[in-house]
Design a protein around this motif. Structure first.
Motif, short mmCIF file in Angstrom:
data_model
loop_
_atom_site.label_atom_id
_atom_site.label_comp_id
_atom_site.label_asym_id
_atom_site.label_seq_id
_atom_site.Cartn_x
_atom_site.Cartn_y
_atom_site.Cartn_z
N ASP A 79 0.86 -1.18 0.00
CA ASP A 79 0.00 0.00 0.00
C ASP A 79 0.89 1.22 0.00
O ASP A 79 1.47 1.59 1.01
N GLU A 80 1.03 1.87 -1.18
CA GLU A 80 1.93 3.01 -1.31
C GLU A 80 1.47 4.19 -0.47
O GLU A 80 2.26 5.05 -0.10
N ALA A 81 0.20 4.24 -0.14
CA ALA A 81 -0.33 5.38 0.62
C ALA A 81 -0.10 5.23 2.12
O ALA A 81 -0.24 6.20 2.86
N LEU A 82 0.24 4.02 2.57
CA LEU A 82 0.43 3.78 4.01
C LEU A 82 1.83 4.20 4.42
O LEU A 82 2.82 3.58 4.02
N THR A 83 1.92 5.23 5.24
CA THR A 83 3.22 5.69 5.71
C THR A 83 3.59 4.99 7.00
O THR A 83 2.76 4.36 7.67
N VAL A 84 4.88 5.12 7.36
CA VAL A 84 5.35 4.55 8.61
C VAL A 84 4.61 5.17 9.79
O VAL A 84 4.22 4.48 10.73
N ALA A 85 4.36 6.47 9.71
CA ALA A 85 3.65 7.16 10.80
C ALA A 85 2.24 6.61 10.98
O ALA A 85 1.81 6.31 12.11
N ASP A 117 8.80 1.43 1.84
CA ASP A 117 10.11 1.96 1.45
C ASP A 117 11.09 2.01 2.62
O ASP A 117 12.25 2.42 2.42
N LEU A 118 10.67 1.64 3.80
CA LEU A 118 11.58 1.66 4.95
C LEU A 118 12.64 0.57 4.75
O LEU A 118 12.32 -0.58 4.49
N ALA A 153 1.11 -9.33 9.25
CA ALA A 153 -0.14 -8.87 8.62
C ALA A 153 -0.02 -8.81 7.10
O ALA A 153 -0.93 -8.28 6.44
N ASP A 154 1.08 -9.34 6.55
CA ASP A 154 1.31 -9.35 5.10
C ASP A 154 1.38 -7.95 4.51
O ASP A 154 0.99 -7.71 3.35
N LEU A 155 1.86 -7.00 5.29
CA LEU A 155 2.08 -5.65 4.78
C LEU A 155 3.51 -5.47 4.30
O LEU A 155 3.79 -4.57 3.51
N LEU A 156 4.43 -6.30 4.81
CA LEU A 156 5.82 -6.27 4.40
C LEU A 156 6.30 -7.70 4.17
O LEU A 156 5.81 -8.64 4.81
N ALA A 157 7.28 -7.85 3.28
CA ALA A 157 7.85 -9.17 3.04
C ALA A 157 8.88 -9.54 4.10
O ALA A 157 9.08 -10.70 4.41
N ARG A 158 9.55 -8.52 4.65
CA ARG A 158 10.57 -8.75 5.66
C ARG A 158 10.62 -7.56 6.61
O ARG A 158 10.12 -6.49 6.31
#
Length: 362
Positions: A42-48, A89-90, A129-134
């Motif tokens: 989700d490109e719109a989801l920021t770390v914050a 992108d983190l 939660a399957d939001l990141l691969a690692r």
């Protein structure tokens, strides 16, 4: 995009409305990644945004003091540092660079490690939660700093401190120190102790509550630190006498109460004692007789050290301190064990020599 189908019929997925070809290709790559790995980027989801949602999910799980620490570091450290980045992108380098800059600016290593550990925990949840691969913070997180040297008093110093309190003050604080040094209980456990949990005839008390200070501003009564902490504690005659003195004070100020109720150690107005006030009293009274400066938790270490130095079996010390495992006791107080180990092998050798003596005579 044609998708695999279990029915044999063609299944096509279409998306449109992109600003240019580059945006369309990026969306296609993200879609293919999600199909291949199950990770929905989700490109719109920021770390914050993610960290705020994650904090809300932890509010009902963590203890109040732990949650307050998480929230403080997320709001004041992690969001200002990484918040604008899209979550996807983190990278490890972001966390590593931030850590190095914090240390270079004079930030304490334990604090920086704590921030990185919180971030890593949040990223682990994102992976689940399957939001990141690692987890991008796992390898970049700092190693746990070495524990500071544990300070404690000798038996003579502890005895002098208790004697000074009894002779000079003879108040509620004097009895609190007697209970901590006489049982090895944690400060919050003593301050959260309730009268119904003390059984004078059986000479035991049950740890059911602990009093904590949230952000040094709000007192909070909560469950003990671990399941093992929620246990019984045996009372020596000295500790029993201290608790009886406090019971006499309570009865003198509340003669209308047929039974002792509420918290054991309170201020004159009946409100709980702030741990910071107790620490201030410890520092003040120990300085009055020239004792080394230590903290409240160091009184627990002092009790443990005295027990081990008095050759109390380590398993009994672990049970008295209510550690979760014997390994915890060994890890904390292992520096005290070499002398006990030498005494153990000496005793073993003496026993074998004694058993071998009749054969030599024959």
């Amino acid at each position: 995009m044609d998708l695999p189908s279990t029915t044999g019929k063609r299944e096509t997925r279409r998306r449109s409305g992109f600003s240019d070809q580059s945006a369309a290709l990026t969306a296609l790559q993200n879609f293919l990644l999600a199909e291949r790995t199950g990770i929905a980027v989700d490109e719109a989801l920021t770390v914050a945004d993610y960290l705020r949602e994650w904090l809300l999910s932890k509010q009902e799980i963590l203890k109040a003091t732990t949650y307050a620490g998480y929230e403080r570091h997320v709001r004041h450290d992690l969001i200002p540092a990484f918040g604008p980045l899209p979550l996807a992108d983190l990278r490890d380098r972001h966390v590593t660079t931030w850590s190095r800059r914090q240390l270079a600016a004079g930030r304490g290593r334990p604090t920086v490690h704590r921030c990185c550990s919180i971030l890593s925990s949040a990223m682990n949840a994102a992976v689940s939660a399957d939001l990141l691969a690692r987890n991008p913070a796992r390898n970049a997180a700092m190693k746990r700093p070495a524990a500071p040297e544990r300070l404690c008093w000798t038996p003579q110093q502890a005895s002098a401190f208790l004697h000074h309190n009894a002779e000079t003050y003879n108040d509620v604080y004097a009895d609190i120190f007697e209970v901590i040094l006489g049982t090895g209980m944690r400060r919050g456990e003593v301050l959260g102790l309730h009268w119904p949990d003390i059984h004078f005839q059986r000479r035991v008390l049950f740890v059911r509550w602990t009093l904590a200070s949230v952000n040094n501003a709000r007192l909070h009564l909560q469950a003990p630190k671990t399941r093992a902490s929620r246990n019984w504690v045996s009372l020596s005659p000295r500790v029993t006498a201290a608790l009886r003195r406090q019971a006499a004070r309570r009865r003198s100020t509340h003669p209308d109460q047929p039974r002792l109720q509420g918290m054991v150690f309170t201020r004159p107005d009946g409100k709980p004692i702030n741990p910071e006030r107790l620490l201030h009293t410890l520092r003040q009274r120990s300085a009055e007789i020239g004792l080394p400066k230590i903290g409240l938790h160091d009184l627990r270490h002092t009790a443990a050290t005295i027990m081990i130095s008095s050759q109390v079996p380590l398993a009994v010390v672990s049970k008295t301190l209510r550690h979760s495992t014997l390994a915890t006791t060994v890890n904390i107080y292992g520096h005290l064990l070499p002398q006990a180990a030498r005494e153990a092998v000496t005793a073993l050798a003496d026993a074998l020599d004694h058993a071998d003596l009749p054969r030599k005579i024959n």
